[in-house]
Design an enzyme around this catalytic site. Structure first.
Site, PDB file in Angstrom:
ATOM      1  N   GLU A   1      -3.602   7.774   3.437  1.00  0.00           N
ATOM      2  CA  GLU A   1      -4.635   6.748   2.937  1.00  0.00           C
ATOM      3  C   GLU A   1      -4.859   5.487   3.922  1.00  0.00           C
ATOM      4  O   GLU A   1      -5.717   4.781   3.673  1.00  0.00           O
ATOM      5  CB  GLU A   1      -4.335   6.226   1.501  1.00  0.00           C
ATOM      6  CG  GLU A   1      -3.140   5.306   1.188  1.00  0.00           C
ATOM      7  CD  GLU A   1      -1.789   5.734   1.661  1.00  0.00           C
ATOM      8  OE1 GLU A   1      -1.555   6.995   1.726  1.00  0.00           O
ATOM      9  OE2 GLU A   1      -0.888   5.203   0.986  1.00  0.00           O
TER      10      GLU A   1
ATOM     11  N   HIS B   1       1.253   8.376   5.497  1.00  0.00           N
ATOM     12  CA  HIS B   1       0.651   7.741   4.633  1.00  0.00           C
ATOM     13  C   HIS B   1      -0.866   8.006   4.868  1.00  0.00           C
ATOM     14  O   HIS B   1      -1.580   7.153   5.893  1.00  0.00           O
ATOM     15  CB  HIS B   1       0.571   6.325   4.387  1.00  0.00           C
ATOM     16  CG  HIS B   1       1.751   5.640   3.590  1.00  0.00           C
ATOM     17  ND1 HIS B   1       1.807   5.346   2.360  1.00  0.00           N
ATOM     18  CD2 HIS B   1       3.128   5.422   4.036  1.00  0.00           C
ATOM     19  CE1 HIS B   1       2.815   5.006   1.807  1.00  0.00           C
ATOM     20  NE2 HIS B   1       3.925   4.891   3.248  1.00  0.00           N
TER      21      HIS B   1
ATOM     22  N   CYS C   1       4.759   9.277   0.007  1.00  0.00           N
ATOM     23  CA  CYS C   1       5.906   8.292   0.257  1.00  0.00           C
ATOM     24  C   CYS C   1       6.581   8.593  -1.212  1.00  0.00           C
ATOM     25  O   CYS C   1       7.387   9.484  -1.461  1.00  0.00           O
ATOM     26  CB  CYS C   1       5.412   7.267   0.987  1.00  0.00           C
ATOM     27  SG  CYS C   1       6.743   6.040   1.540  1.00  0.00           S
TER      28      CYS C   1
END
Lengths: 231, 79
Positions: free
Chosen positions: A205, A203, A86
């Protein structure tokens, strides 16, 4: 093997990355403050999401002049592995480690939703664990994620299979309808020519624990860890 | 000395903000508007005397930080 997570003023996904690397994958990881000028001892550097320096002027434009970025460029040029997620992707394009630029979303809105992605090249150190499972669900959360580069750069990326992730239908087809932000060729993630620097807007994660709705982000970290173990 | 820096999107680069503003102008019946491109305007106060040497330095500022030359052009004026 040790991961380093760069912390800029305004980073806000640094703790998510730290949590996933340390507690989900059990790997050594440390924060690296943006004023640091060395990355000695690290095997993989993560530039996390957020709004570094308020994203003033352009996203990532000011962060790329942080003292630590000189060390990140040297680290990458020496073959070190760098991933930008990002805002981290935006910083990597501004500093020139990845081509192109991330522009304002076509609908001008901040978009926060889980999207389907096709994994277009599973023969990289970032994506090898996605072999046989070429569509994934991973959240996006950005206002400036519309990938743009000139036609020549796009052709070079496509010809050398350096587009790793693309916004796609759950069946893996990159259509205009499922392109959330107006990215050229539905591009969501790319790598450099050397295959050691990768940037993506989604994302991973945030998609590593089933409690959070998806574990499709795990493949990225598993691929990376496997490649580092293999040396 | 003051430098004025105009940063504009290159031709062919999509400008969704410009398109939205054009849509608004059209709906306000300013039908003669055929395109809107949004850019940035910056004023720099400079402690310097020589326009010639500052021109080089402000160009450097534009190349390095003020504009992203992948998508933007810039123009500098001094006063």
């Amino acid at each position: 093997m040790k991961f380093g997570i760069i912390v800029f003023p305004g980073s806000n996904c640094d703790h998510d990355c730290y949590h996933v690397i340390k507690h989900v994958f059990g790997q050594p990881v440390e924060y690296v403050w943006h004023k640091s000028d060395t990355l000695d001892g690290f095997d993989c550097i993560v530039l996390p999401g957020g709004f570094s320096y308020g994203d003033y002027l352009r996203t990532g434009a000011i962060a790329r002049f942080s003292p630590v970025m000189e060390a990140v460029v040297k680290f990458a040029e020496a073959g070190g592995i760098v991933i930008g997620i990002c805002n981290g992707f935006q910083v990597l394009t501004e500093v020139g480690l990845l081509p192109g630029v991330l522009m304002r979303n076509k609908e001008l809105k901040f978009i926060c939703e889980t999207v389907s992605l096709s994994v277009d090249n599973t023969s990289t150190r970032f994506t090898s664990e996605y072999k046989g499972e070429e569509t994934v669900s991973i959240p996006i959360a950005h206002a400036d994620g519309s990938y743009y580069a000139d036609a020549e750069t796009i052709k070079e990326l496509e010809d050398s299979s350096r587009v790793l992730f693309r916004y796609a239908t759950p069946e893996g087809v990159a259509t205009k309808e499922v392109n959330p932000n107006g990215s050229v060729n539905n591009i969501a993630g790319i790598m450099n020519a050397g295959g050691n620097v990768m940037g993506m807007m989604p994302h991973p994660e945030r998609a590593c624990e089933s409690e959070l709705g998806s574990t499709d982000g795990r493949g990225l970290f598993e691929s990376l860890i496997n490649s580092l173990v293999a040396g | 000395m003051k430098a004025k820096v105009y940063v504009t999107l290159k031709e062919g680069v999509l400008d969704p903000q410009g398109s939205a503003v054009m849509g608004a102008l059209k709906s306000m019946r300013f039908s003669e508007v055929s395109d809107v491109r949004i850019g940035k305007f910056m004023e720099l106060e400079l402690d310097a005397d020589s326009k010639e040497s500052e021109e080089r330095r402000v160009t450097d500022m534009c190349e390095k930080l003020l504009a992203n030359t992948v998508i933007e052009n810039y123009r500098i004026e001094f006063e």
